[in-house]
Scaffold this motif. Structure first.
Motif, PDB file in Angstrom:
ATOM      1  N   GLN A 357       0.849  -1.179   0.000  1.00  0.00           N
ATOM      2  CA  GLN A 357       0.000   0.000   0.000  1.00  0.00           C
ATOM      3  C   GLN A 357       0.887   1.233   0.000  1.00  0.00           C
ATOM      4  OE1 GLN A 357      -2.775  -0.076   3.175  1.00  0.00           O
ATOM      5  NE2 GLN A 357      -4.105   1.415   2.210  1.00  0.00           N
ATOM      6  N   GLY A 358       0.499   2.234  -0.717  1.00  0.00           N
ATOM      7  CA  GLY A 358       1.337   3.419  -0.714  1.00  0.00           C
ATOM      8  C   GLY A 358       0.681   4.536  -1.485  1.00  0.00           C
ATOM      9  N   ASP A 359       1.277   5.706  -1.427  1.00  0.00           N
ATOM     10  CA  ASP A 359       0.701   6.791  -2.194  1.00  0.00           C
ATOM     11  C   ASP A 359       1.627   7.111  -3.352  1.00  0.00           C
ATOM     12  OD1 ASP A 359       2.416   9.339  -1.426  1.00  0.00           O
ATOM     13  OD2 ASP A 359       2.151   8.088   0.365  1.00  0.00           O
ATOM     14  N   LEU A 360       1.100   7.890  -4.274  1.00  0.00           N
ATOM     15  CA  LEU A 360       1.817   8.065  -5.524  1.00  0.00           C
ATOM     16  C   LEU A 360       2.564   9.378  -5.577  1.00  0.00           C
ATOM     17  CD1 LEU A 360      -1.058   6.770  -7.735  1.00  0.00           C
ATOM     18  CD2 LEU A 360       0.995   5.550  -7.051  1.00  0.00           C
ATOM     19  N   ARG A 361       2.680  10.028  -4.417  1.00  0.00           N
ATOM     20  CA  ARG A 361       3.232  11.373  -4.465  1.00  0.00           C
ATOM     21  C   ARG A 361       4.706  11.381  -4.816  1.00  0.00           C
ATOM     22  NH1 ARG A 361       0.621  13.491   0.934  1.00  0.00           N
ATOM     23  NH2 ARG A 361       0.990  11.294   1.290  1.00  0.00           N
ATOM     24  N   ARG A 362       5.394  10.333  -4.454  1.00  0.00           N
ATOM     25  CA  ARG A 362       6.839  10.370  -4.671  1.00  0.00           C
ATOM     26  C   ARG A 362       7.250   9.714  -5.984  1.00  0.00           C
ATOM     27  NH1 ARG A 362       9.074   7.891   0.435  1.00  0.00           N
ATOM     28  NH2 ARG A 362       7.060   6.893   0.370  1.00  0.00           N
ATOM     29  N   GLY A 363       6.382   9.760  -6.944  1.00  0.00           N
ATOM     30  CA  GLY A 363       6.751   9.245  -8.256  1.00  0.00           C
ATOM     31  C   GLY A 363       6.904   7.741  -8.288  1.00  0.00           C
ATOM     32  N   GLN A 364       6.209   7.049  -7.401  1.00  0.00           N
ATOM     33  CA  GLN A 364       6.306   5.597  -7.395  1.00  0.00           C
ATOM     34  C   GLN A 364       5.431   5.029  -8.503  1.00  0.00           C
ATOM     35  OE1 GLN A 364       7.983   4.202  -4.535  1.00  0.00           O
ATOM     36  NE2 GLN A 364       7.251   5.321  -2.771  1.00  0.00           N
ATOM     37  N   ARG A 365       5.711   3.789  -8.831  1.00  0.00           N
ATOM     38  CA  ARG A 365       4.953   3.197  -9.921  1.00  0.00           C
ATOM     39  C   ARG A 365       3.717   2.472  -9.388  1.00  0.00           C
ATOM     40  NH1 ARG A 365       7.507  -0.997 -14.067  1.00  0.00           N
ATOM     41  NH2 ARG A 365       9.170   0.533 -14.117  1.00  0.00           N
ATOM     42  N   LEU A 366       2.563   2.857  -9.932  1.00  0.00           N
ATOM     43  CA  LEU A 366       1.315   2.246  -9.509  1.00  0.00           C
ATOM     44  C   LEU A 366       1.242   0.821 -10.041  1.00  0.00           C
ATOM     45  CD1 LEU A 366      -1.557   2.748  -8.240  1.00  0.00           C
ATOM     46  CD2 LEU A 366      -2.314   3.159 -10.574  1.00  0.00           C
ATOM     47  N   ASN A 367       0.881  -0.097  -9.177  1.00  0.00           N
ATOM     48  CA  ASN A 367       0.653  -1.458  -9.616  1.00  0.00           C
ATOM     49  C   ASN A 367      -0.840  -1.604  -9.851  1.00  0.00           C
ATOM     50  OD1 ASN A 367       0.078  -4.238  -9.701  1.00  0.00           O
ATOM     51  ND2 ASN A 367       1.993  -4.677  -8.650  1.00  0.00           N
ATOM     52  N   VAL A 368      -1.204  -1.561 -11.131  1.00  0.00           N
ATOM     53  CA  VAL A 368      -2.617  -1.451 -11.475  1.00  0.00           C
ATOM     54  C   VAL A 368      -3.394  -2.684 -11.026  1.00  0.00           C
ATOM     55  CG1 VAL A 368      -4.240  -1.015 -13.325  1.00  0.00           C
ATOM     56  CG2 VAL A 368      -1.977  -0.009 -13.419  1.00  0.00           C
ATOM     57  N   CYS A 369      -2.826  -3.848 -11.274  1.00  0.00           N
ATOM     58  CA  CYS A 369      -3.538  -5.075 -10.916  1.00  0.00           C
ATOM     59  C   CYS A 369      -3.811  -5.129  -9.419  1.00  0.00           C
ATOM     60  CB  CYS A 369      -2.723  -6.302 -11.311  1.00  0.00           C
ATOM     61  SG  CYS A 369      -2.812  -6.604 -13.051  1.00  0.00           S
ATOM     62  N   GLU A 370      -2.763  -4.850  -8.651  1.00  0.00           N
ATOM     63  CA  GLU A 370      -2.929  -4.936  -7.210  1.00  0.00           C
ATOM     64  C   GLU A 370      -3.896  -3.866  -6.714  1.00  0.00           C
ATOM     65  OE1 GLU A 370      -1.946  -7.122  -4.940  1.00  0.00           O
ATOM     66  OE2 GLU A 370      -1.037  -8.391  -6.467  1.00  0.00           O
ATOM     67  N   THR A 371      -3.869  -2.709  -7.351  1.00  0.00           N
ATOM     68  CA  THR A 371      -4.771  -1.650  -6.962  1.00  0.00           C
ATOM     69  C   THR A 371      -6.220  -2.068  -7.225  1.00  0.00           C
ATOM     70  OG1 THR A 371      -3.085  -0.023  -7.470  1.00  0.00           O
ATOM     71  CG2 THR A 371      -5.350   0.769  -7.371  1.00  0.00           C
ATOM     72  N   LEU A 372      -6.438  -2.648  -8.403  1.00  0.00           N
ATOM     73  CA  LEU A 372      -7.782  -3.119  -8.733  1.00  0.00           C
ATOM     74  C   LEU A 372      -8.227  -4.194  -7.772  1.00  0.00           C
ATOM     75  CD1 LEU A 372      -7.812  -3.444 -12.585  1.00  0.00           C
ATOM     76  CD2 LEU A 372      -9.170  -1.942 -11.134  1.00  0.00           C
ATOM     77  N   ARG A 373      -7.274  -5.050  -7.467  1.00  0.00           N
ATOM     78  CA  ARG A 373      -7.590  -6.137  -6.556  1.00  0.00           C
ATOM     79  C   ARG A 373      -8.031  -5.584  -5.209  1.00  0.00           C
ATOM     80  NH1 ARG A 373      -5.750 -11.123  -6.810  1.00  0.00           N
ATOM     81  NH2 ARG A 373      -4.012 -10.635  -8.150  1.00  0.00           N
ATOM     82  N   ALA A 374      -7.331  -4.536  -4.781  1.00  0.00           N
ATOM     83  CA  ALA A 374      -7.670  -3.940  -3.501  1.00  0.00           C
ATOM     84  C   ALA A 374      -9.045  -3.273  -3.558  1.00  0.00           C
ATOM     85  CB  ALA A 374      -6.601  -2.930  -3.098  1.00  0.00           C
ATOM     86  N   ALA A 375      -9.349  -2.721  -4.724  1.00  0.00           N
ATOM     87  CA  ALA A 375     -10.600  -1.974  -4.831  1.00  0.00           C
ATOM     88  C   ALA A 375     -11.795  -2.882  -5.081  1.00  0.00           C
ATOM     89  CB  ALA A 375     -10.483  -0.953  -5.967  1.00  0.00           C
ATOM     90  N   ALA A 376     -11.524  -4.036  -5.670  1.00  0.00           N
ATOM     91  CA  ALA A 376     -12.613  -4.875  -6.164  1.00  0.00           C
ATOM     92  C   ALA A 376     -13.698  -5.208  -5.139  1.00  0.00           C
ATOM     93  CB  ALA A 376     -12.025  -6.147  -6.766  1.00  0.00           C
ATOM     94  N   PRO A 377     -13.325  -5.666  -3.940  1.00  0.00           N
ATOM     95  CA  PRO A 377     -14.395  -6.115  -3.033  1.00  0.00           C
ATOM     96  C   PRO A 377     -15.341  -5.003  -2.613  1.00  0.00           C
ATOM     97  CG  PRO A 377     -12.200  -6.531  -2.101  1.00  0.00           C
ATOM     98  CD  PRO A 377     -11.999  -5.823  -3.377  1.00  0.00           C
ATOM     99  N   TRP A 378     -14.907  -3.781  -2.741  1.00  0.00           N
ATOM    100  CA  TRP A 378     -15.714  -2.667  -2.220  1.00  0.00           C
ATOM    101  C   TRP A 378     -16.652  -2.087  -3.256  1.00  0.00           C
ATOM    102  CZ3 TRP A 378     -14.900  -3.065   2.714  1.00  0.00           C
ATOM    103  CH2 TRP A 378     -13.649  -3.520   3.155  1.00  0.00           C
ATOM    104  N   GLN A 379     -16.571  -2.570  -4.477  1.00  0.00           N
ATOM    105  CA  GLN A 379     -17.309  -1.910  -5.554  1.00  0.00           C
ATOM    106  C   GLN A 379     -18.811  -1.814  -5.288  1.00  0.00           C
ATOM    107  OE1 GLN A 379     -15.808  -0.138  -7.943  1.00  0.00           O
ATOM    108  NE2 GLN A 379     -14.080  -0.730  -6.661  1.00  0.00           N
TER     109      GLN A 379
END
Lengths: 606, 338
Positions: A357-379
């Motif tokens: 888990q992390g924020d994108l402020r420091r120019g880190q690379r977003l892991n799209v799959c993992e992000t979606l995975r994290a978001a999925a159950p809450w949809q």
């Protein structure tokens, strides 16, 4: 072990005159491969990008059935493209999990071309090798489990130029042919070939081709005599011989097929020359298909098939490899494989190792799959919360869902030990240095260091141990080091500089440890002139200083020479007088040097 | 698994074959590490063994291979109200391919269900599938560090604990770890090395006869797999029976005090750390005895298995040219002379 020629960029590759046999061999290999791509694994082609390589690839392609997958794969491909993963666009559109196949599954039934194979990561090579062995991709990623057929042949374009580059040995072992196009010029090329029709006929016939017991035995004997270890090599040679017979429309494998197969598959893999005195290498203009026994004068009625094969195979051993094998003393074989091994290090820099888990402020690379995975159950919930009247379709991603890819960022060192092997005290010093190398390697795994060893004596400097972390390799290479002769300090420093630069390119921090009494007496020109030698050494030392590599000069002279201190200064090195250096003392100095070198560098998070 | 190269047709490599059989008979041994040259049939052997493993009783469709009498109540089959069927299946051999992601190893949120139903459910990973079976990792020395850590943890506790995406799951994951690799590609982390019960060195056969036989069989197999399998079927069946018989007899194999004493002496003389070495030698020797149909461990059984059980447990001395295999062999010759 005086293979300094390998380090001379002018002597490698392709200074030899072009010969048409080379091109014809490459054409033959392409045909044999086209008949049985999956069975023969593939072809590694040493060539610079250019017309020769393009012409060869085009020719190979013309031998394959129309519509056969023929894909190029970058050597630095990421796992999701290589093996497969979630098709995000489709998944988001349909709301169902959609799989996107990787390139290995897509190339099923065809040919995978990997340019710049010498830059291929060990990890990628291991994945491709595994799939070649199994014939399918076992995908276990991003919540997906899928098995898809992946039977294909591989073409490696090996564009290496230096001593420390080669495609990964694990993958090379799985390819039948190792060809060299680098000596060819465009005018040497001539279009030859059966075309696809010939190949198609051969494919149909392949299953019928018979091979005799004594032919298997002969191929195995050649492998034994040439010290070819892997049992894949003889199997490939037999398959190549079958392809050759099928191409010629025969059901019986003949001597000529075996000669072709042995020349193309076994010769480039030679690790030693047979013990019996070898006959003088035959005329290089010999017919590469070997289908005219008259050209080989050594062939008499009484010669066994093995002898004939051996002669033909030996004459096909690439020139640079041959000279290496001839000059090699009793030392265990490394040869071309040793050169290949030099590349055996994994740049641990930047390999994704998971997500957090992390924020994108420091120019880190977003892991799209993992992000979606994290978001999925809450949809469902989030859509309910958004309430009526909200027409917004698609996914609701909140900041707390963001996952960033964690990269492995380790600061690795490569400790380059440069040992003076000249003069009387050499043997002692050399064995202490060997001891230190092995001590360091013993702990290298934990400290994430690699170790290399350069020895210099007589007229030149040798890279005895290319950067490695493998104790097995080190032991093999360190056996039987020569000693005595002059002190070519400048050559040694140049080589150390060269290795350091290439290590830094690979993402590691070089540390140079020079063991010498400082009595330079061989200049770069090879002249035994003390003044010139010292001047050259100071210049070469300046190079090291200019690059800012950290260095330590361990002065082994009983009575200190002022020149050693002067050289240390020129190199920007620490000067440590240690007249009775032993393995333990030495490794202590090295350890403190590499610690200082790492000082303040934050380590990555694993 | 049909069409796999038969185990009995593997030429030579007796140490590797024996170690795999021992691991099949005695799962608590801690698995097998196969390290060696390229093209020596390391993964062929493991895949071949998979076809010889005995049947176990499981609850049908249970993702964790639960035994019918001890359901763990983790998956829908085990928790559901419906009747549970039991089923026989071969001991699973789960392949862990390189490039696997962490979520597939330990298990994670079932993405499909989450996407389509907005439902939070756990999708078991490879560790669950390997429960009561084998977990095979080819090129184990190239496995990413974070996965190695994970495996070490699970292998030590026999339990997989998942805490992610708001899921909290804990399930048994007892498996025989089998790894293979080439030492030239890099060494194995000492902690992981230590975890393997047996460690086998495979080398390219150097005598011509063996090499010819290897190539001939490989060729025959590739030309006509069906015919080849038929030819070796009976010999494979014999090994399968041997494994089943040995497994059922293992409990009854006695270890005489004299053998226990000698094993202790052997480990002391080699200076192996802790008791793990001793235990492994004894367990492995029992399995060897069982495989040979003996009801008591004899010195010869210990001699056969001491090298793979101990060679990776010696403190590494980089200056010792001989290497640890030679040291173990020397000690075995000294203490366990026939």
């Amino acid at each position: 072990m005086t293979d300094f020629a390998l380090f001379d960029p002018d002597a490698w590759p392709g200074a030899s005159p072009p010969d048409e046999a080379g091109w014809e061999d490459c054409i033959t290999a392409a045909h044999l491969f086209a008949v049985d791509p999956a069975g023969l694994g593939g072809i590694s082609v040493h060539a610079r990008p250019g017309p020769a390589c393009d012409a060869w690839l085009a020719m190979l392609r013309s031998l394959l059935a129309p519509g056969t997958p023929f894909r190029r794969m970058p050597a630095h491909i990421q796992d999701e493209r290589l093996l497969g993963g979630i098709d995000l666009a489709a998944t988001l559109r349909t709301g169902e999990l959609v799989l996107e196949r990787g390139i290995l599954a897509e190339v099923d039934g065809g040919v995978l071309v990997i340019p710049m194979a010498e830059r291929m990561e060990k990890a990628v090579a291991a994945r491709v090798s595994g799939v070649l062995d199994r014939g399918y991709v076992a995908l276990e990623r991003d919540g997906l489990t899928e098995k898809s057929s992946a039977v294909f042949g591989v073409v490696l374009l090996d564009e290496s130029e230096g001593f420390d580059e080669s495609p990964p040995p694990a993958l090379l072992d799985r390819l039948a042919f190792h060809m060299d196009l680098s000596a060819l010029r465009y005018q040497d090329l001539s279009a030859v070939g059966e075309g696809f029709d010939g190949v198609r006929r051969a494919r149909q016939q392949l299953g019928e081709v018979h091979l005799g017991e004594e032919q298997t035995v002969a191929i195995c004997k050649i492998c034994g005599d040439l010290a070819i270890g892997s049992t894949r090599a003889p199997s490939f040679a037999l398959r190549a011989a079958r392809s050759s017979a099928a191409l010629d429309g025969r059901n019986e494998v003949t001597k000529e097929d075996l000669i072709t197969a042995s020349r193309l598959v076994l010769a480039p893999r030679a690790q030693a020359l047979p013990e019996a005195p070898a006959p003088p290498p035959p005329d290089p203009a010999e017919n590469p298909r070997g289908d005219d026994p008259q050209t080989n004068q050594d062939v008499s009625e009484n010669d066994t098939i093995t002898d004939i094969l051996m002669d033909a195979t030996q004459s096909a051993i690439p020139k640079d490899l041959l000279s290496l094998l001839q000059t090699r003393a009793s030392a265990p074989s490394t040869g071309r494989m040793g050169r290949m091994g030099a590349k055996q290090r994994s740049p641990n820099r930047g390999r994704p190792i998971g997500a957090r888990q992390g924020d994108l402020r420091r120019g880190q690379r977003l892991n799209v799959c993992e992000t979606l995975r994290a978001a999925a159950p809450w949809q469902k919930l989030r859509k309910l919360e958004a309430g009526r009247g909200d027409e917004l379709k698609g996914l609701r991603i909140h900041p707390e869902d963001f996952r960033i890819t964690k990269f492995q960022q380790k600061r690795e060192s490569t400790i380059i030990i440069v040992v003076d092997a000249s003069g009387s005290a050499a043997l002692q010093r050399l064995s202490e240095a060997k001891g230190a190398v092995e001590l360091l390697l013993g702990e290298a795994y934990l400290r994430r260091d690699q170790v290399a060893l350069i020895a210099f004596r007589d007229r030149n400097a040798d890279l005895l141990l290319p950067p490695t972390r493998s104790l097995v390799r080190a032991k093999r290479n360190l056996a039987g080091m020569p000693a005595g002769g002059g002190t070519p300090l400048a050559s040694a420093l140049q080589l150390a500089h060269q290795v350091s630069v290439s290590e830094r390119t690979g993402g590691r921090t070089p540390v140079i440890i020079l063991l010498t009494d400082g009595r330079a007496n061989i200049a770069l020109s090879g002249n035994a002139n003390r003044g010139e030698a010292e001047k050259d050494a100071l210049t070469a030392g300046g190079l090291i200083r200019a690059e800012g590599f950290s260095a330590v000069l361990i002065d082994t002279a009983i009575r200190a020479e002022p020149f050693a201190a002067k050289l240390a200064q020129a190199m920007g090195a620490k000067h440590v007088p240690l007249p009775y250096a032993d393995a333990k003392g030495l490794s202590a100095v090295v350890r403190s040097a590499s610690r200082q070198n790492k000082g303040g560098v934050p380590r990555g998070d694993t | 698994m049909d069409g796999t190269y038969p185990f009995s047709a593997i030429v030579g490599q007796e140490e590797m074959k024996q170690a795999l059989l021992v691991a099949a008979v005695e799962p608590t041994i801690g698995g097998v590490l196969i390290f060696g040259d390229r093209g020596t049939g390391k993964s062929t052997a493991v895949r071949a063994l998979a076809t010889l493993l005995p049947q176990i009783e499981v609850i049908a469709n249970c993702s964790y291979n639960c035994a019918p009498d001890t359901p763990q109540g983790l998956c829908q089959v085990c928790t559901g109200t419906g009747s549970r069927k039991s089923q026989k299946r071969r001991v699973p051999v789960v392949d862990m391919p390189l490039g696997v992601t962490e979520d597939r190893v330990i298990g994670a949120l079932n993405l499909e269900r989450a996407l389509s139903h907005g439902e939070k459910s756990f999708e078991p990973g490879l560790l669950a599938n390997a429960n009561r079976g084998f977990l095979y990792i080819d090129e184990v020395n190239l496995l990413e560090d974070h996965l190695v850590d994970l495996l070490l943890d699970v292998a030590a506790t026999g339990e997989n604990v998942v805490e992610r995406e708001g899921l909290s799951v804990r399930h048994p994951a007892r498996f025989v770890l089998v790894g293979s690799g080439n030492p030239e590609e890099g060494d194995l982390r000492p902690q992981l090395l230590d975890r393997f019960g047996l460690s086998v060195d495979v080398k390219t056969p150097d005598d011509l006869e063996t090499r010819i036989e290897v190539v001939k069989r490989r060729d025959a197999y590739e030309r006509d797999p069906k015919e080849f399998l038929k030819k070796w079927k009976r010999r494979d069946q014999k090994i399968r029976r041997q494994i089943v018989d040995a497994s059922s007899k293992l409990e009854e194999v006695e270890v005489p005090d004299q053998v226990l004493r000698l094993v202790a002496q052997l480990c002391v003389s080699l200076g192996t750390d802790g008791l793990r070495g001793e235990l492994t030698v004894i367990r492995a020797a029992r399995a060897v005895a069982a495989l040979e149909g003996h009801s008591e461990v004899e010195i010869d059984h210990v001699r056969q298995i001491a090298l793979p059980a101990l060679r990776h447990r010696l403190r590494r001395d980089p200056l010792d040219e001989a290497g640890s295999s030679v040291r173990v062999e020397r000690a075995v010759d000294e203490l366990l002379a026939p």
